[in-house]
Design an enzyme around this catalytic site. Sequence first.
Site, PDB file in Angstrom:
ATOM      1  N   HIS A  30      -2.652   7.964   5.846  1.00 39.37           N
ATOM      2  CA  HIS A  30      -2.894   6.617   5.333  1.00 39.37           C
ATOM      3  C   HIS A  30      -4.281   6.166   5.793  1.00 39.37           C
ATOM      4  O   HIS A  30      -5.050   5.646   4.999  1.00 39.37           O
ATOM      5  CB  HIS A  30      -1.807   5.669   5.828  1.00 39.37           C
ATOM      6  CG  HIS A  30      -1.857   4.319   5.207  1.00 39.37           C
ATOM      7  ND1 HIS A  30      -1.874   4.125   3.843  1.00 39.37           N
ATOM      8  CD2 HIS A  30      -1.901   3.077   5.762  1.00 39.37           C
ATOM      9  CE1 HIS A  30      -1.919   2.829   3.580  1.00 39.37           C
ATOM     10  NE2 HIS A  30      -1.937   2.167   4.727  1.00 39.37           N
ATOM     11  N   HIS A  74     -10.022   1.530   0.459  1.00 39.66           N
ATOM     12  CA  HIS A  74      -8.572   1.352   0.398  1.00 39.66           C
ATOM     13  C   HIS A  74      -8.213   0.777  -0.965  1.00 39.66           C
ATOM     14  O   HIS A  74      -8.566  -0.356  -1.282  1.00 39.66           O
ATOM     15  CB  HIS A  74      -8.137   0.420   1.524  1.00 39.66           C
ATOM     16  CG  HIS A  74      -6.655   0.380   1.738  1.00 39.66           C
ATOM     17  ND1 HIS A  74      -5.755   0.967   0.878  1.00 39.66           N
ATOM     18  CD2 HIS A  74      -5.913  -0.184   2.736  1.00 39.66           C
ATOM     19  CE1 HIS A  74      -4.525   0.768   1.330  1.00 39.66           C
ATOM     20  NE2 HIS A  74      -4.603   0.067   2.451  1.00 39.66           N
ATOM     21  N   PHE A 125       1.913  -3.270   3.882  1.00 37.10           N
ATOM     22  CA  PHE A 125       2.288  -4.569   4.436  1.00 37.10           C
ATOM     23  C   PHE A 125       3.772  -4.806   4.157  1.00 37.10           C
ATOM     24  O   PHE A 125       4.305  -4.392   3.121  1.00 37.10           O
ATOM     25  CB  PHE A 125       1.467  -5.681   3.773  1.00 37.10           C
ATOM     26  CG  PHE A 125       0.090  -5.875   4.362  1.00 37.10           C
ATOM     27  CD1 PHE A 125      -0.414  -5.034   5.344  1.00 37.10           C
ATOM     28  CD2 PHE A 125      -0.711  -6.921   3.927  1.00 37.10           C
ATOM     29  CE1 PHE A 125      -1.680  -5.221   5.871  1.00 37.10           C
ATOM     30  CE2 PHE A 125      -1.985  -7.129   4.439  1.00 37.10           C
ATOM     31  CZ  PHE A 125      -2.466  -6.274   5.426  1.00 37.10           C
ATOM     32  N   GLU A 156      -0.817   5.658  13.514  1.00 38.16           N
ATOM     33  CA  GLU A 156      -0.490   6.815  12.681  1.00 38.16           C
ATOM     34  C   GLU A 156      -0.759   8.112  13.428  1.00 38.16           C
ATOM     35  O   GLU A 156       0.040   9.060  13.356  1.00 38.16           O
ATOM     36  CB  GLU A 156      -1.288   6.786  11.377  1.00 38.16           C
ATOM     37  CG  GLU A 156      -0.915   7.912  10.423  1.00 38.16           C
ATOM     38  CD  GLU A 156      -1.583   7.819   9.070  1.00 38.16           C
ATOM     39  OE1 GLU A 156      -1.195   8.584   8.164  1.00 38.16           O
ATOM     40  OE2 GLU A 156      -2.507   6.987   8.912  1.00 38.16           O
ATOM     41  N   LYS A 191      -9.815   7.583   2.357  1.00 37.13           N
ATOM     42  CA  LYS A 191     -10.318   6.208   2.341  1.00 37.13           C
ATOM     43  C   LYS A 191     -11.723   6.093   2.930  1.00 37.13           C
ATOM     44  O   LYS A 191     -12.407   5.095   2.712  1.00 37.13           O
ATOM     45  CB  LYS A 191      -9.354   5.290   3.075  1.00 37.13           C
ATOM     46  CG  LYS A 191      -8.007   5.110   2.378  1.00 37.13           C
ATOM     47  CD  LYS A 191      -7.115   4.152   3.131  1.00 37.13           C
ATOM     48  CE  LYS A 191      -5.790   3.941   2.412  1.00 37.13           C
ATOM     49  NZ  LYS A 191      -4.889   5.112   2.489  1.00 37.13           N
ATOM     50  N   CYS A 239       0.804  -1.222   0.000  1.00 34.94           N
ATOM     51  CA  CYS A 239       0.000   0.000   0.000  1.00 34.94           C
ATOM     52  C   CYS A 239       0.839   1.276   0.000  1.00 34.94           C
ATOM     53  O   CYS A 239       0.298   2.377  -0.039  1.00 34.94           O
ATOM     54  CB  CYS A 239      -0.951  -0.021   1.196  1.00 34.94           C
ATOM     55  SG  CYS A 239      -1.943  -1.517   1.248  1.00 34.94           S
TER      56      CYS A 239
END
Length: 397
Positions: A291, A326, A385, A302, A321, A156
């Site tokens: 994010h 996402h 990831f 975050e 998002k 991502c």
Amino acid sequence: MRDVVVTGRGVVSPVGNEPDAFFDALAAGQSGIVPADDGGAAEAPASGFDPETWQTPRDVRKTDRYGQFAISAGLQAWHEAGLADAGVDPERVGIIFGTGIGGMTTIEATYGEFFEGGPREVSPHFITMMMSNAAAGLLAIQLGVYGPSWSVSSACATGAHAIGDALRMIQFGDADVAVAGSSEATLCGLPDAAFGRMGALSKEGVSRPFDERRDGFVMGEGAGALILEAEEHAVARGAEIIGRVVGFGASSDAFHMAQPDKTGRGAAAAMRNALRSAGAEPTDVAYINAHGTSTPFNDAIESRAIVEVFNGHAPAVSSTKGQIGHLLGAAGAVEAVATITALQRGVLPPTGGLEQPDPECEIDHVLEAREVPGAKLALSNSFGFGGQNASVAFAAK
């Protein structure tokens, strides 16, 4: 090193397939999240996308959906930048275009055809449709450019890494112009099942970043692209400058393949590195496009990292998002389009679905579109990831 500007944008998204329409929908709070047709998890498909806008029917049949998205976003950006008839040196144009997974719809369909009918059922185009560097190659062919070209794949964080690579390519003189972005199309059975088994998807089918009721992300699809250009090159050809890319930072959590380090050290390091690269101070930042995945771990971590890095200064924060889901490997590039457009317009998009801010996420949430005239600097965060983190610093023109 040369100064780098943005002269073109392109996007395929669940709320619009053109940059200004996309941003208008974000600012208005429009959501592209819908229940899945098969009764499975909610999803955010690209809205009204027609691949034949940019490709012939024959070429569409030989291109995975993620590649179709990439061509659309890349060509939109190319035309907005006025490069179609600009007479640029094709050997001085680079392409850095990534994907987190690649041609998953092709892979899934072909496996079924292979196991049912054997090798003769496999398309001769299978490899070139599914490979992760297909988008970069397709764009180079479509545009007829011969500069450096490669794919980035870092889950991502892919889109942000692609923009960071393109920034440095131009800063160091390896190209004058770069098409930078990422694409993803994974709204099919296998990814849905896999993320569901991981417990990553929202059981309620709602994306609500930073909300205390968040329970996972909603998967979307799309692509984003920016034209990055050496400022002197853009000025010499009379291009309209949309904004600037002034810094890039990256880091690794080295912690877990699917979970972020709970200390937030990796996210904090990426943001600090972006600020250092930009020659900026935390107090210079007006906005962070987070994010913000709507997962319990990511949003709290975050937020903690933002508080640590900005140390009393509170930039406005939102996550797109909440409205588009996402987009996995495409997320960073699509969110970069939102971030540079926010600075251009002096308007910050809200976080869709956020109604009850989590006390663990003590940041300045943008709950409705917010006017910020004179905002000069923004960060766009992407964390993937594998513990791969990236942050891009954008500045107003």
